[in-house]
Design an enzyme around this catalytic site. Structure first.
Site, short mmCIF file in Angstrom:
data_model
loop_
_atom_site.label_atom_id
_atom_site.label_comp_id
_atom_site.label_asym_id
_atom_site.label_seq_id
_atom_site.Cartn_x
_atom_site.Cartn_y
_atom_site.Cartn_z
N THR A 64 43.58 -4.12 9.41
CA THR A 64 44.41 -5.01 8.60
C THR A 64 43.66 -5.37 7.32
O THR A 64 42.50 -5.79 7.39
CB THR A 64 44.73 -6.28 9.42
OG1 THR A 64 45.60 -5.89 10.48
CG2 THR A 64 45.38 -7.35 8.58
N TYR A 219 48.07 -9.81 20.77
CA TYR A 219 49.40 -9.85 20.15
C TYR A 219 50.48 -9.68 21.23
O TYR A 219 50.19 -9.74 22.42
CB TYR A 219 49.46 -8.84 19.00
CG TYR A 219 48.42 -9.19 17.95
CD1 TYR A 219 48.50 -10.41 17.27
CD2 TYR A 219 47.32 -8.37 17.71
CE1 TYR A 219 47.51 -10.79 16.34
CE2 TYR A 219 46.34 -8.74 16.79
CZ TYR A 219 46.44 -9.95 16.11
OH TYR A 219 45.46 -10.33 15.21
C1 LIG Z 1 39.01 -6.06 8.80
C2 LIG Z 1 39.47 -5.73 10.18
C3 LIG Z 1 40.82 -5.58 10.42
C4 LIG Z 1 41.28 -5.19 11.68
N1 LIG Z 1 42.61 -4.95 11.87
C5 LIG Z 1 43.04 -4.42 13.02
C6 LIG Z 1 44.39 -3.99 13.17
O1 LIG Z 1 45.20 -4.07 12.24
N2 LIG Z 1 44.76 -3.46 14.37
C7 LIG Z 1 43.88 -3.34 15.42
O2 LIG Z 1 44.28 -2.85 16.48
N3 LIG Z 1 42.60 -3.72 15.29
C8 LIG Z 1 42.16 -4.23 14.12
N4 LIG Z 1 40.83 -4.54 13.97
C9 LIG Z 1 39.88 -4.16 15.03
C10 LIG Z 1 39.27 -2.79 14.71
O3 LIG Z 1 40.24 -1.76 14.79
C11 LIG Z 1 38.12 -2.45 15.69
O4 LIG Z 1 38.61 -2.44 17.01
C12 LIG Z 1 36.99 -3.47 15.56
O5 LIG Z 1 36.62 -3.63 14.20
C13 LIG Z 1 35.78 -3.03 16.37
O6 LIG Z 1 35.35 -1.76 15.92
P1 LIG Z 1 34.06 -1.59 14.96
O7 LIG Z 1 32.90 -2.18 15.71
O8 LIG Z 1 33.96 -0.12 14.75
O9 LIG Z 1 34.35 -2.35 13.69
C14 LIG Z 1 40.36 -4.98 12.74
C15 LIG Z 1 39.00 -5.18 12.48
C16 LIG Z 1 38.54 -5.53 11.24
C17 LIG Z 1 37.07 -5.69 11.00
#
Ligand SMILES: Cc1cc2nc3c(=O)[nH]c(=O)nc-3n(C[C@H](O)[C@H](O)[C@H](O)COP(=O)(O)O)c2cc1C
Ligand SMILES: *[C@@H]1O[C@H](CO)[C@@H](O)[C@H](O)[C@H]1NC(C)=O
Ligand SMILES: *[C@@H]1O[C@H](CO)[C@@H](O)[C@H](O)[C@H]1NC(C)=O
Ligand SMILES: *[C@@H]1O[C@H](CO)[C@@H](O)[C@H](O)[C@H]1NC(C)=O
Ligand SMILES: *[C@@H]1O[C@H](CO)[C@@H](O)[C@H](O)[C@H]1NC(C)=O
Length: 402
Positions: A64, A219
């Site tokens: 997001t 959600y």
């Molecule tokens: C800025 C941001 C926006 C995110 N938006 C979503 C989203 O729209 N849908 C979703 O399922 N997860 C969302 N997440 C979770 C990420 O998809 C992911 O699961 C989370 O960042 C952990 O992974 P990472 O350690 O690789 O960042 C968001 C995370 C971040 C940091």
């Protein structure tokens, strides 16, 4: 809210990634060409995801970004997504609202109007022009909302009428206020499922290759799945089977509309983001993985138990391996992966594909950097959710220019 390291009392050790050890075979290949070298890096091996021939296993996680003014995707998203596209790479879009009751954050995109569908088209085209594969994450926030985001200032809808406590927003300053939700009547549930079905059809109309149903992170789907939230007494609440009914009927509807080969779902059974914990996440995750087999969907995308909230990492004894083994489609893991952990997970066959969130946000050329084992840009949490069309969005440098 994102990225702070904490210890969860019940399940955490120090977070110590193990280094992927090169096999003898891989050592021999070290002297070889770059392409051959890539073959020896598990994340950079090809993978057949149903009809899609992925050239590597590094997936853009749904992120997001809150830059879709008035819920309409904007032209600046063309550059953002195309920067993160590689030939044969899979991208999952930011969460995208399925209806006018689906929003809970400012400037998030939707896919329920003609204008929104048209606005997605050039973004999808740009990803395809660079050889990428693009899935749309379809979303309804349920009770993670307030009346300001709702038509006619009505209450948000949910599985429950239990309200969320106010929370500090990602900027660390503002407090998000949630309006107590209205519990959906049983006879209203097919209408919400139908909104997801129509959103999936619209995603295909916009040119996406498929959809990812957002069943994670507290959600609306998670509000039905989790027993600390779902307090219904109808056939959508109570037993594990009943709590999973909404998610599975929704999957079935979307599969009927666009075909199982174009449908994935994201789950986070172990997380308690947005007050959505479950008393038995292992049983919930396993039941969903098994139940989903009936529909033959393309993939199951699950957030690692170490991510109790989307930004907080802890080491847990729980793993996704039982879910991975129970599910007969492709498996995507996400949450707290770096290069070594991703390579290890693929090498040990704990997953097929790895989704990267924050690292991909800050490194548009992440697959290239992983291939070369190059240094990474640091992400800036302060610009994750600002409406700026460039800052913290399309201005992270590529390797050549860094
Ligand atoms: C800025 C941001 C926006 C995110 N938006 C979503 C989203 O729209 N849908 C979703 O399922 N997860 C969302 N997440 C979770 C990420 O998809 C992911 O699961 C989370 O960042 C952990 O992974 P990472 O350690 O690789 O960042 C968001 C995370 C971040 C940091
Ligand atoms: C390593 O690569 C070089 C240059 O391509 C080649 O000349 C050499 O024979 C290779 N050595 C081995 C052990 O394969
Ligand atoms: C994927 O590769 C197979 C051969 O392995 C080929 O038959 C198929 O057409 C390819 N699919 C796409 C979409 O390119
Ligand atoms: C997965 O399992 C279901 C039934 O349990 C079956 O209908 C489907 O064909 C299986 N899919 C694959 C790819 O094996
Ligand atoms: C990897 O795991 C999956 C799911 O458990 C299994 O079907 C597959 O055979 C495994 N692959 C290898 C090479 O062991």
């Amino acid at each position: 809210m994102w990225g702070s390291i904490f210890s969860c009392a019940a399940c955490c050790l120090a977070f110590l990634p193990k280094i992927h050890k090169l096999s003898e075979e891989e050592k021999e290949e070290e002297n070889d060409t770059q392409i051959k070298m890539a073959d020896s890096i598990p994340l950079l091996t090809p993978y057949k995801l149903g009809n899609f021939n992925l050239s590597h296993r590094i997936i853009l996680a749904p992120l997001t970004r809150q830059r879709s003014y008035g819920n309409v995707p904007q032209p600046h998203a063309i550059l953002y997504y195309s920067q993160r596209t590689s030939k044969g790479g899979l991208l999952i879009s930011e969460a995208t609202g399925v209806s006018n009751t689906a929003q809970g954050y400012p400037e998030t995109p939707g896919i329920w109007t003609k204008e929104q569908v048209e606005a997605w088209k050039p973004i999808v085209d740009a990803v395809h022009a660079k050889g990428g594969i693009f899935f749309c994450q379809i979303w309804h926030v349920g009770r993670v909302s307030n009346s300001d985001f709702q038509p006619n200032g009505q209450a948000p809808i949910s599985s429950t009428d239990k309200p969320l406590k106010p929370q500090i927003r990602a900027n660390g300053i503002d407090e998000a206020e949630f309006t107590p939700p209205r519990r959906l009547r049983t006879d209203e549930i097919p209408g919400i499922i139908n909104d997801f079905r129509l959103a999936a059809r619209n995603a295909m109309e916009a040119g996406f290759d498929g959809v990812e149903i957002h069943g994670a992170n507290g959600y609306i789907i998670d509000q039905f799945l989790k027993d600390t939230v779902n307090d219904r007494t109808d056939e959508y609440g109570g037993s594990l089977e009943n709590r999973c009914r909404f998610a599975l009927e929704l999957v079935e509807a979307v599969v009927d509309e666009i075909g199982a080969d174009k449908v994935g779902i994201r789950l986070s059974p172990f997380a308690d983001f947005m007050e959505s914990g479950d008393s038995n996440p292992k049983a919930l995750g396993l039941h969903m993985a098994q139940a989903l087999n009936k529909y033959g969907i393309l993939y199951l995308h699950v957030i690692e138990p170490r991510m109790k909230t989307p930004g907080e990492i802890c080491e847990c004894y729980d793993t996704l391996v039982p879910m991975r083994k129970a599910f007969n489609g492709s498996f995507i893991s996400a949450g707290g992966f770096n290069r070594d952990l991703g390579n290890k997970a693929v090498a040990e066959n704990d997953t097929d594909l790895v989704a990267y969130g924050r690292l991909f946000l800050a490194n548009p050329d992440l697959p290239k950097r992983f291939e070369l084992n190059a240094p990474l840009n640091k992400y800036n949490r302060a610009t994750f959710y600002i409406p700026d069309p460039v800052l913290g969005y399309t201005d992270y440098p590529f390797l050549e220019s860094a």
